[in-house]
Design a protein around this motif. Sequence first.
Motif, mmCIF file in Angstrom:
data_model
loop_
_atom_site.group_PDB
_atom_site.id
_atom_site.type_symbol
_atom_site.label_atom_id
_atom_site.label_comp_id
_atom_site.label_asym_id
_atom_site.label_seq_id
_atom_site.Cartn_x
_atom_site.Cartn_y
_atom_site.Cartn_z
ATOM 1 N N ARG A 1 -5.419 11.611 -0.544
ATOM 2 C CA ARG A 1 -6.242 10.784 -1.421
ATOM 3 C C ARG A 1 -5.549 9.460 -1.714
ATOM 4 N N ALA A 2 -4.268 9.513 -1.991
ATOM 5 C CA ALA A 2 -3.520 8.289 -2.272
ATOM 6 C C ALA A 2 -3.555 7.340 -1.080
ATOM 7 N N VAL B 1 1.323 9.486 -5.735
ATOM 8 C CA VAL B 1 1.753 10.865 -5.461
ATOM 9 C C VAL B 1 2.693 11.349 -6.559
ATOM 10 N N GLN B 2 3.569 10.490 -7.032
ATOM 11 C CA GLN B 2 4.476 10.864 -8.118
ATOM 12 C C GLN B 2 3.706 11.192 -9.399
ATOM 13 N N LEU B 3 2.529 10.572 -9.558
ATOM 14 C CA LEU B 3 1.695 10.836 -10.732
ATOM 15 C C LEU B 3 0.798 12.059 -10.547
ATOM 16 N N GLY B 4 0.832 12.678 -9.354
ATOM 17 C CA GLY B 4 0.094 13.912 -9.146
ATOM 18 C C GLY B 4 -1.084 13.843 -8.185
ATOM 19 N N GLN C 1 0.826 -1.201 0.000
ATOM 20 C CA GLN C 1 0.000 0.000 0.000
ATOM 21 C C GLN C 1 0.866 1.259 0.000
ATOM 22 N N GLN C 2 1.959 1.244 0.747
ATOM 23 C CA GLN C 2 2.854 2.395 0.786
ATOM 24 C C GLN C 2 3.503 2.622 -0.577
ATOM 25 N N ALA C 3 3.859 1.545 -1.269
ATOM 26 C CA ALA C 3 4.417 1.668 -2.623
ATOM 27 C C ALA C 3 3.372 2.262 -3.567
ATOM 28 N N CYS C 4 2.129 1.862 -3.399
ATOM 29 C CA CYS C 4 1.024 2.415 -4.194
ATOM 30 C C CYS C 4 0.896 3.917 -3.946
ATOM 31 N N VAL C 5 0.981 4.337 -2.686
ATOM 32 C CA VAL C 5 0.886 5.757 -2.334
ATOM 33 C C VAL C 5 2.016 6.533 -2.989
ATOM 34 N N THR C 6 3.218 6.035 -2.887
ATOM 35 C CA THR C 6 4.381 6.709 -3.472
ATOM 36 C C THR C 6 4.194 6.892 -4.971
ATOM 37 N N TRP C 7 3.769 5.849 -5.641
ATOM 38 C CA TRP C 7 3.545 5.878 -7.089
ATOM 39 C C TRP C 7 2.445 6.875 -7.445
#
Length: 75
Positions: A66-67, A58-61, A50-56
């Motif tokens: 929300r992430a 956020v990098q996409l904007g 889930q943390q990797a999903c958040v990082t990805w």
Amino acid sequence: MTGVLIAAVVGIGGGGTAAAQPSHDANARQGCRTYSSVTECGKLQLNQKQQACVTWAVQLGMTQRRADVECHAFE
């Protein structure tokens, strides 16, 4: 006549539903946020995926808040 009766019933029924909904002020104090029909409050405990999903995301904007919610709910 039927239209007046329907309008009266809708008016009466509509007033009672508002009291059953949670206060937006209470949600704000708890740090609640709703995205994609999912409400989360407070600090979320995210696993590694889930943390990797958040990082990805956020990098996409996407915003961090929300992430957090979307990755917690859907990963």
